[in-house]
Design an enzyme around this catalytic site. Structure first.
Site, PDB file in Angstrom:
ATOM      1  N   HIS A  41      23.131  14.670  61.217  1.00  0.00           N
ATOM      2  CA  HIS A  41      22.720  15.347  62.449  1.00  0.00           C
ATOM      3  C   HIS A  41      23.180  16.802  62.536  1.00  0.00           C
ATOM      4  CE1 HIS A  41      22.108  11.126  63.671  1.00  0.00           C
ATOM      5  NE2 HIS A  41      21.190  11.622  64.463  1.00  0.00           N
ATOM      6  N   HIS A  48      15.942  11.211  58.681  1.00  0.00           N
ATOM      7  CA  HIS A  48      16.474   9.855  58.558  1.00  0.00           C
ATOM      8  C   HIS A  48      15.685   8.886  59.428  1.00  0.00           C
ATOM      9  CE1 HIS A  48      18.715  11.785  61.885  1.00  0.00           C
ATOM     10  NE2 HIS A  48      18.664  10.592  62.446  1.00  0.00           N
ATOM     11  N   CYS A  83      17.889   3.327  71.697  1.00  0.00           N
ATOM     12  CA  CYS A  83      17.497   4.018  70.479  1.00  0.00           C
ATOM     13  C   CYS A  83      18.680   4.034  69.527  1.00  0.00           C
ATOM     14  CB  CYS A  83      17.002   5.435  70.768  1.00  0.00           C
ATOM     15  SG  CYS A  83      18.139   6.435  71.716  1.00  0.00           S
ATOM     16  N   HIS A  85      19.731   3.844  64.944  1.00  0.00           N
ATOM     17  CA  HIS A  85      19.415   3.963  63.530  1.00  0.00           C
ATOM     18  C   HIS A  85      19.656   2.635  62.829  1.00  0.00           C
ATOM     19  CE1 HIS A  85      21.019   7.819  65.058  1.00  0.00           C
ATOM     20  NE2 HIS A  85      19.973   8.316  64.427  1.00  0.00           N
ATOM     21  N   GLU A 103      23.941  -2.888  73.127  1.00  0.00           N
ATOM     22  CA  GLU A 103      24.080  -1.897  74.189  1.00  0.00           C
ATOM     23  C   GLU A 103      23.868  -2.487  75.577  1.00  0.00           C
ATOM     24  OE1 GLU A 103      21.774   1.642  73.638  1.00  0.00           O
ATOM     25  OE2 GLU A 103      22.608   2.032  71.651  1.00  0.00           O
ATOM     26  N   TYR A 119       9.778  13.732  64.118  1.00  0.00           N
ATOM     27  CA  TYR A 119      10.051  14.901  64.940  1.00  0.00           C
ATOM     28  C   TYR A 119      11.355  15.575  64.529  1.00  0.00           C
ATOM     29  CZ  TYR A 119      12.798  11.381  67.443  1.00  0.00           C
ATOM     30  OH  TYR A 119      13.664  10.369  67.753  1.00  0.00           O
ATOM     31  N   GLU A 130      18.186  16.193  65.855  1.00  0.00           N
ATOM     32  CA  GLU A 130      17.509  14.915  65.609  1.00  0.00           C
ATOM     33  C   GLU A 130      16.316  15.182  64.706  1.00  0.00           C
ATOM     34  OE1 GLU A 130      18.463  12.079  66.063  1.00  0.00           O
ATOM     35  OE2 GLU A 130      19.717  11.953  67.831  1.00  0.00           O
ATOM     36  N   GLU A 132      14.097  13.076  62.714  1.00  0.00           N
ATOM     37  CA  GLU A 132      13.930  11.626  62.594  1.00  0.00           C
ATOM     38  C   GLU A 132      12.511  11.185  62.260  1.00  0.00           C
ATOM     39  OE1 GLU A 132      17.552   9.921  65.256  1.00  0.00           O
ATOM     40  OE2 GLU A 132      15.625  10.085  66.279  1.00  0.00           O
ATOM     41  N   TRP A 175      14.572  13.969  72.793  1.00  0.00           N
ATOM     42  CA  TRP A 175      13.503  13.226  72.122  1.00  0.00           C
ATOM     43  C   TRP A 175      12.681  12.364  73.074  1.00  0.00           C
ATOM     44  CZ3 TRP A 175      18.735  12.293  71.540  1.00  0.00           C
ATOM     45  CH2 TRP A 175      19.215  11.100  72.079  1.00  0.00           C
TER      46      TRP A 175
END
Length: 196
Positions: A41, A48, A83, A85, A103, A119, A130, A132, A175
């Protein structure tokens, strides 16, 4: 972070977290390597794999979360339901279901793929980027939330009109508009006449 079968291999035996690795990809989403999360990042960012989840209640309202203030990236801002990874080699669908449970303490009663989007969004507040290749998912939530306060500062179910009002007055993740717009066709298919 709760220890689940999927996360057990990513925690050390003394309870401290190992370095979190992300899956680096090319412009077509093909895996090309790995990088440590924070490193990926740093500007200009390394492309990624990521995922974004949009869950709705039985009234067609979108579940938003406000990221906890302790998060190193985009703390305290509102964003989509969940959101994150995937771990290297972890399927995006499995990662989306895992992180939603970690979460928010819920498992979606329905979770469906809603496409991908690529993006590049710098975060002015943190200086992080970001970069991604994001896998999108939409679904339903039908059980009470049990948020992990280290991850989630607040939650809210909103109609499209309420989202517009909130977006005008509160800070959202960089995002969020991009992933919401990309997921809209699948959201409309899921929610019907809710106005999304």
């Amino acid at each position: 972070m709760p220890i689940t079968p999927a996360t057990a291999t990513h925690s050390s035996s003394n309870g401290t977290a190992d370095a979190i690795l992300l899956e680096l990809v090319d412009e077509d989403g093909v895996t090309v390597g790995t990088a440590e999360k924070l490193t990926a990042h740093q500007p200009p960012g390394q492309l990624h794999r990521a995922f974004s989840v949009f869950l709705f209640d039985d009234r067609g309202r979108l579940l938003l979360q406000r990221r906890a203030l302790g998060k190193y990236h985009s703390p305290g801002v509102w964003s989509n339901t969940c959101c994150g990874h995937p771990y290297p080699g972890e399927a995006p669908f499995a990662a989306a279901a895992r992180r939603t449970y970690e979460e928010l303490g819920v498992s979606p009663s329905l979770l469906a793929e809603a496409g991908t989007i690529r993006y590049n969004h710098p975060d002015p507040a943190s200086g992080l980027v970001e970069q991604e290749y994001n896998h999108l998912f939409v679904g339903l939530v039908q059980s009470p939330l049990r948020p992990d306060t280290e991850e989630v500062g607040d939650t809210a179910f909103v109609t499209p009109a309420e989202l517009a009002e909130r977006h005008a007055r509160d800070t959202f993740s960089a995002w969020f508009p991009t992933v919401l717009d990309a997921a809209r066709p699948a959201i409309r298919e899921l929610t019907g006449p809710a106005g999304w």
